[in-house]
Each structure stands twice: as C-alpha cells, then as structure tokens.
Design a protein around this motif. Structure first.
Motif, PDB file in Angstrom:
ATOM      1  N   ILE A   1       0.839  -1.202   0.000  1.00 18.76           N
ATOM      2  CA  ILE A   1       0.000   0.000   0.000  1.00 18.76           C
ATOM      3  C   ILE A   1       0.875   1.255   0.000  1.00 18.76           C
ATOM      4  N   GLN A   2       1.963   1.238   0.779  1.00 25.63           N
ATOM      5  CA  GLN A   2       2.860   2.388   0.803  1.00 25.63           C
ATOM      6  C   GLN A   2       3.524   2.587  -0.556  1.00 25.63           C
ATOM      7  N   LYS A   3       3.921   1.511  -1.185  1.00 27.32           N
ATOM      8  CA  LYS A   3       4.546   1.615  -2.509  1.00 27.32           C
ATOM      9  C   LYS A   3       3.567   2.183  -3.522  1.00 27.32           C
ATOM     10  N   ARG A   4       2.325   1.737  -3.474  1.00 27.67           N
ATOM     11  CA  ARG A   4       1.312   2.234  -4.396  1.00 27.67           C
ATOM     12  C   ARG A   4       1.046   3.714  -4.171  1.00 27.67           C
ATOM     13  N   SER A   5       1.039   4.154  -2.920  1.00 26.92           N
ATOM     14  CA  SER A   5       0.813   5.578  -2.645  1.00 26.92           C
ATOM     15  C   SER A   5       2.016   6.418  -3.056  1.00 26.92           C
ATOM     16  N   MET A   6       3.211   5.858  -3.001  1.00 25.84           N
ATOM     17  CA  MET A   6       4.396   6.601  -3.451  1.00 25.84           C
ATOM     18  C   MET A   6       4.403   6.746  -4.971  1.00 25.84           C
ATOM     19  N   GLU A   7       3.896   5.730  -5.665  1.00 29.03           N
ATOM     20  CA  GLU A   7       3.865   5.789  -7.134  1.00 29.03           C
ATOM     21  C   GLU A   7       2.867   6.835  -7.627  1.00 29.03           C
ATOM     22  N   THR A   8       1.699   6.880  -6.995  1.00 26.57           N
ATOM     23  CA  THR A   8       0.675   7.826  -7.447  1.00 26.57           C
ATOM     24  C   THR A   8       0.896   9.222  -6.874  1.00 26.57           C
ATOM     25  N   GLY A   9       1.546   9.326  -5.747  1.00 26.12           N
ATOM     26  CA  GLY A   9       1.806  10.622  -5.131  1.00 26.12           C
ATOM     27  C   GLY A   9       0.726  11.072  -4.172  1.00 26.12           C
ATOM     28  N   THR A  10      -0.424  10.463  -4.209  1.00 23.00           N
ATOM     29  CA  THR A  10      -1.505  10.808  -3.279  1.00 23.00           C
ATOM     30  C   THR A  10      -1.975   9.548  -2.571  1.00 23.00           C
TER      31      THR A  10
END
Length: 133
Positions: free
Chosen positions: A65-74
């Motif tokens: 989940i943290q990786k996905r939020s870092m990729e999208t930026g939000t």
C-alpha cells in the motif's frame, strides 16, 4: 480480527500477571499451563508460526500500500483506512507473539524456581534432623 486479537492480548496479560505474583491462582495457572503443554505435540509452535505468517502477510500488505501511494503521489481514502487497519493488526499480532514468548519463559522459570525451593526446604529439614541427633 482486531477484537479477537484484543481479547487474546488481554488474556495473555492476565496470565502474565498471575504468573508474576505468588497467589493461589498462580498454582492453578501453572497446572493449566502444564496440562496445556504436556503431550500435545507442536500445537503451540503451529499456532505461533501461523500467527507469524499472518503477521508477515499483513506487513507485506502495508509495504504494498505504501509503494502504491508513493507511485501515485496521493493517498487514497480506501488505502488510508486499509493501511491503518493493517498496522493495527500487525502491531497486535506482534504484541501477542511477544507476550506468548513471555508466558512460556515465565512458566519455565516459575516451575524451576518452585522446584528448587522444594529441594532447598527438603535438604534443610534433613540437615536439621541429622544435627539434632
């Protein structure tokens, strides 16, 4: 899963408190733990390994989940709620595993200490009888 882990945590804390102080309930707790560990095979290790694997799965989900939020930026609101839930579950599982290890060690040390006290009292009575003769 969170209410179940909270109940397990409360039970483990109560068992640790029972084993820590010399009360009549400590002998009952020691008896129950002796019977629970005796002849059952690797039940406790199986339960703890299963809990550990669920903990690792929860940690993997947290990192994903943290990786996905870092990729999208939000941070999505759904991801935020899932992240908080996984962090709560992972911390409760870690505490449960730690307290289970504490219960195992306390059981071992209390059993060993009670046995050594009974041996000391027996040898003290024996030496008292031989000195008076």
């Amino acid at each position: 899963m969170t209410p179940l882990l909270c109940i397990l945590l409360a039970i483990e804390i109560n068992v640790i408190m029972l084993l820590s102080f010399r009360t009549p309930l400590r002998s009952l707790a020691m008896f129950v733990l002796d019977r629970f560990k005796e002849g059952r095979g690797p039940i406790m290790s199986t339960v703890s390994v299963t809990l550990f694997l669920v903990l690792l799965s929860s940690l993997y989900s947290i990192f994903r989940i943290q990786k996905r939020s870092m990729e999208t930026g939000t941070v999505n609101q759904t991801d935020h709620v899932l992240l908080a839930n996984h962090i709560l579950d992972a911390s409760l599982m870690g505490f449960c595993l730690f307290l289970g290890l504490m219960i195992d060690r306390l059981h071992y040390y209390v059993k060993r200490f009670d046995y050594s006290e009974s041996v000391k009292s027996f040898t003290a009575k024996e030496s008292y009888v031989t000195e008076s003769d």
